[in-house]
Design a protein around this motif. Sequence first.
Motif, PDB file in Angstrom:
ATOM      1  N   THR A  21      73.382 -27.446  17.750  1.00 39.71           N
ATOM      2  CA  THR A  21      73.500 -26.245  18.577  1.00 39.71           C
ATOM      3  C   THR A  21      73.198 -26.584  20.026  1.00 39.71           C
ATOM      4  OG1 THR A  21      71.196 -25.611  18.215  1.00 39.71           O
ATOM      5  CG2 THR A  21      72.823 -24.706  16.688  1.00 39.71           C
ATOM      6  N   VAL A  22      73.652 -25.722  20.931  1.00 37.52           N
ATOM      7  CA  VAL A  22      73.423 -25.907  22.351  1.00 37.52           C
ATOM      8  C   VAL A  22      72.333 -24.951  22.801  1.00 37.52           C
ATOM      9  CG1 VAL A  22      74.453 -25.723  24.642  1.00 37.52           C
ATOM     10  CG2 VAL A  22      75.796 -26.618  22.741  1.00 37.52           C
ATOM     11  N   SER A  23      71.364 -25.472  23.494  1.00 34.56           N
ATOM     12  CA  SER A  23      70.305 -24.641  24.052  1.00 34.56           C
ATOM     13  C   SER A  23      70.750 -24.117  25.409  1.00 34.56           C
ATOM     14  CB  SER A  23      69.033 -25.473  24.238  1.00 34.56           C
ATOM     15  OG  SER A  23      68.119 -24.791  25.058  1.00 34.56           O
ATOM     16  N   HIS A  24      70.407 -22.890  25.690  1.00 37.47           N
ATOM     17  CA  HIS A  24      70.688 -22.327  27.006  1.00 37.47           C
ATOM     18  C   HIS A  24      69.378 -22.113  27.767  1.00 37.47           C
ATOM     19  CE1 HIS A  24      74.923 -22.038  26.387  1.00 37.47           C
ATOM     20  NE2 HIS A  24      74.744 -21.368  25.273  1.00 37.47           N
ATOM     21  N   GLN A  25      68.406 -22.946  27.469  1.00 33.58           N
ATOM     22  CA  GLN A  25      67.136 -22.862  28.168  1.00 33.58           C
ATOM     23  C   GLN A  25      67.248 -23.550  29.521  1.00 33.58           C
ATOM     24  OE1 GLN A  25      64.570 -24.616  25.127  1.00 33.58           O
ATOM     25  NE2 GLN A  25      63.605 -22.600  24.934  1.00 33.58           N
ATOM     26  N   CYS A  26      66.380 -23.142  30.430  1.00 29.79           N
ATOM     27  CA  CYS A  26      66.302 -23.775  31.743  1.00 29.79           C
ATOM     28  C   CYS A  26      64.866 -23.634  32.230  1.00 29.79           C
ATOM     29  CB  CYS A  26      67.289 -23.151  32.730  1.00 29.79           C
ATOM     30  SG  CYS A  26      67.179 -21.369  32.878  1.00 29.79           S
ATOM     31  N   GLY A  27      64.496 -24.446  33.196  1.00 26.58           N
ATOM     32  CA  GLY A  27      63.141 -24.346  33.705  1.00 26.58           C
ATOM     33  C   GLY A  27      62.817 -25.392  34.748  1.00 26.58           C
ATOM     34  N   VAL A  28      61.608 -25.278  35.269  1.00 28.08           N
ATOM     35  CA  VAL A  28      61.113 -26.216  36.267  1.00 28.08           C
ATOM     36  C   VAL A  28      59.737 -26.716  35.846  1.00 28.08           C
ATOM     37  CG1 VAL A  28      62.363 -25.178  38.202  1.00 28.08           C
ATOM     38  CG2 VAL A  28      60.048 -24.431  37.716  1.00 28.08           C
ATOM     39  N   THR A  29      59.421 -27.913  36.302  1.00 25.58           N
ATOM     40  CA  THR A  29      58.086 -28.474  36.173  1.00 25.58           C
ATOM     41  C   THR A  29      57.612 -28.784  37.586  1.00 25.58           C
ATOM     42  OG1 THR A  29      58.643 -29.458  34.051  1.00 25.58           O
ATOM     43  CG2 THR A  29      56.690 -30.319  35.169  1.00 25.58           C
ATOM     44  N   ILE A  60      57.637 -23.669  34.097  1.00 27.20           N
ATOM     45  CA  ILE A  60      58.214 -22.333  34.020  1.00 27.20           C
ATOM     46  C   ILE A  60      59.507 -22.481  33.233  1.00 27.20           C
ATOM     47  CG2 ILE A  60      59.180 -20.387  35.299  1.00 27.20           C
ATOM     48  CD1 ILE A  60      57.396 -21.234  37.668  1.00 27.20           C
ATOM     49  N   ASP A  61      59.604 -21.781  32.094  1.00 26.57           N
ATOM     50  CA  ASP A  61      60.756 -21.907  31.211  1.00 26.57           C
ATOM     51  C   ASP A  61      61.361 -20.534  30.944  1.00 26.57           C
ATOM     52  OD1 ASP A  61      60.570 -24.854  30.289  1.00 26.57           O
ATOM     53  OD2 ASP A  61      58.546 -24.087  29.972  1.00 26.57           O
ATOM     54  N   GLY A  62      62.674 -20.522  30.744  1.00 24.36           N
ATOM     55  CA  GLY A  62      63.368 -19.289  30.414  1.00 24.36           C
ATOM     56  C   GLY A  62      64.646 -19.577  29.655  1.00 24.36           C
ATOM     57  N   GLU A  63      65.275 -18.528  29.201  1.00 28.66           N
ATOM     58  CA  GLU A  63      66.515 -18.618  28.435  1.00 28.66           C
ATOM     59  C   GLU A  63      67.653 -18.037  29.264  1.00 28.66           C
ATOM     60  OE1 GLU A  63      68.814 -19.486  25.056  1.00 28.66           O
ATOM     61  OE2 GLU A  63      66.676 -19.879  25.263  1.00 28.66           O
ATOM     62  N   GLY A  64      68.747 -18.764  29.368  1.00 31.38           N
ATOM     63  CA  GLY A  64      69.935 -18.254  30.057  1.00 31.38           C
ATOM     64  C   GLY A  64      69.929 -18.512  31.547  1.00 31.38           C
ATOM     65  N   ARG A  65      69.062 -17.797  32.253  1.00 31.64           N
ATOM     66  CA  ARG A  65      68.960 -18.001  33.700  1.00 31.64           C
ATOM     67  C   ARG A  65      67.586 -17.553  34.182  1.00 31.64           C
ATOM     68  NH1 ARG A  65      73.586 -14.440  36.312  1.00 31.64           N
ATOM     69  NH2 ARG A  65      74.670 -15.383  34.599  1.00 31.64           N
ATOM     70  N   ILE A  66      67.164 -18.174  35.250  1.00 40.30           N
ATOM     71  CA  ILE A  66      65.911 -17.791  35.914  1.00 40.30           C
ATOM     72  C   ILE A  66      66.228 -17.587  37.383  1.00 40.30           C
ATOM     73  CG2 ILE A  66      63.551 -18.432  36.480  1.00 40.30           C
ATOM     74  CD1 ILE A  66      63.546 -20.337  34.107  1.00 40.30           C
ATOM     75  N   GLU A  67      65.806 -16.463  37.917  1.00 39.65           N
ATOM     76  CA  GLU A  67      66.037 -16.151  39.330  1.00 39.65           C
ATOM     77  C   GLU A  67      64.720 -16.253  40.090  1.00 39.65           C
ATOM     78  OE1 GLU A  67      68.529 -12.794  41.568  1.00 39.65           O
ATOM     79  OE2 GLU A  67      66.815 -12.005  40.433  1.00 39.65           O
ATOM     80  N   PHE A  68      64.699 -17.106  41.094  1.00 34.36           N
ATOM     81  CA  PHE A  68      63.539 -17.272  41.965  1.00 34.36           C
ATOM     82  C   PHE A  68      63.874 -16.613  43.302  1.00 34.36           C
ATOM     83  CE2 PHE A  68      63.415 -20.838  39.032  1.00 34.36           C
ATOM     84  CZ  PHE A  68      62.083 -20.890  38.653  1.00 34.36           C
ATOM     85  N   LYS A  69      63.140 -15.563  43.666  1.00 33.47           N
ATOM     86  CA  LYS A  69      63.367 -14.853  44.925  1.00 33.47           C
ATOM     87  C   LYS A  69      62.343 -15.347  45.950  1.00 33.47           C
ATOM     88  CE  LYS A  69      65.996 -11.821  45.214  1.00 33.47           C
ATOM     89  NZ  LYS A  69      67.383 -11.883  45.653  1.00 33.47           N
ATOM     90  N   MET A  70      62.830 -15.938  47.021  1.00 34.70           N
ATOM     91  CA  MET A  70      61.960 -16.516  48.038  1.00 34.70           C
ATOM     92  C   MET A  70      61.113 -15.448  48.730  1.00 34.70           C
ATOM     93  SD  MET A  70      62.615 -19.668  47.578  1.00 34.70           S
ATOM     94  CE  MET A  70      63.176 -19.339  45.909  1.00 34.70           C
ATOM     95  N   THR A  90      59.272 -28.055  43.327  1.00 36.64           N
ATOM     96  CA  THR A  90      59.624 -28.264  41.927  1.00 36.64           C
ATOM     97  C   THR A  90      59.894 -29.742  41.703  1.00 36.64           C
ATOM     98  OG1 THR A  90      61.947 -27.724  42.393  1.00 36.64           O
ATOM     99  CG2 THR A  90      60.549 -25.938  41.619  1.00 36.64           C
ATOM    100  N   SER A  91      59.006 -30.390  40.978  1.00 43.62           N
ATOM    101  CA  SER A  91      59.128 -31.832  40.741  1.00 43.62           C
ATOM    102  C   SER A  91      60.402 -32.176  40.008  1.00 43.62           C
ATOM    103  CB  SER A  91      57.947 -32.329  39.915  1.00 43.62           C
ATOM    104  OG  SER A  91      56.751 -32.050  40.565  1.00 43.62           O
ATOM    105  N   THR A  92      60.727 -31.374  39.023  1.00 43.60           N
ATOM    106  CA  THR A  92      61.935 -31.595  38.241  1.00 43.60           C
ATOM    107  C   THR A  92      62.386 -30.268  37.650  1.00 43.60           C
ATOM    108  OG1 THR A  92      62.940 -32.987  36.526  1.00 43.60           O
ATOM    109  CG2 THR A  92      60.734 -32.154  36.097  1.00 43.60           C
ATOM    110  N   HIS A  93      63.628 -30.227  37.251  1.00 41.93           N
ATOM    111  CA  HIS A  93      64.142 -29.022  36.605  1.00 41.93           C
ATOM    112  C   HIS A  93      65.158 -29.412  35.545  1.00 41.93           C
ATOM    113  CE1 HIS A  93      67.341 -29.743  39.582  1.00 41.93           C
ATOM    114  NE2 HIS A  93      68.134 -29.097  38.741  1.00 41.93           N
ATOM    115  N   TYR A  94      65.394 -28.490  34.626  1.00 40.35           N
ATOM    116  CA  TYR A  94      66.490 -28.674  33.683  1.00 40.35           C
ATOM    117  C   TYR A  94      67.330 -27.410  33.707  1.00 40.35           C
ATOM    118  CZ  TYR A  94      63.739 -26.107  30.151  1.00 40.35           C
ATOM    119  OH  TYR A  94      63.022 -25.164  29.470  1.00 40.35           O
TER     120      TYR A  94
END
Length: 118
Positions: A21-29, A60-70, A90-94
């Motif tokens: 299966t394909v994960s639709h997770q995304c996030g930053v470390t 910070i992890d989420g499913e689908g999309r994460i919106e960061f508002k400056m 953000t050191s890294t992201h996926y």
Amino acid sequence: MSVTTGQQLFKSIDNITLDGTVSHQCGVTMNDSVEARCIAEVMEEKPGIKVTYLPAMIRIDGEGRIEFKMNEISEALGREMTPHLFEISTSTHYGRMVMIDDDTVMLFGNMDDALQYE
């Protein structure tokens, strides 16, 4: 500040199964810093977002999309946060990271969703 408990973030290799299966997770470390803690505190108030505080790092992890508002992060931080400073924090992201405008950075777990911004 919340600390994720009772749920393991990382699994032992013995507990990982490949099911195709394909994960639709995304996030930053992020390295733990004043900026990272501020970003985490803003994001942990949002539905569907999981913030995990680790020694010297914050995820910070989420499913689908994460919106960061400056503007939200800037207000909590007490000084300006730009998309470029955000990327440094953000050191890294996926997932696919896209700067939508001068106020919004989005992470997409589904790469097809990000195509409209290419």
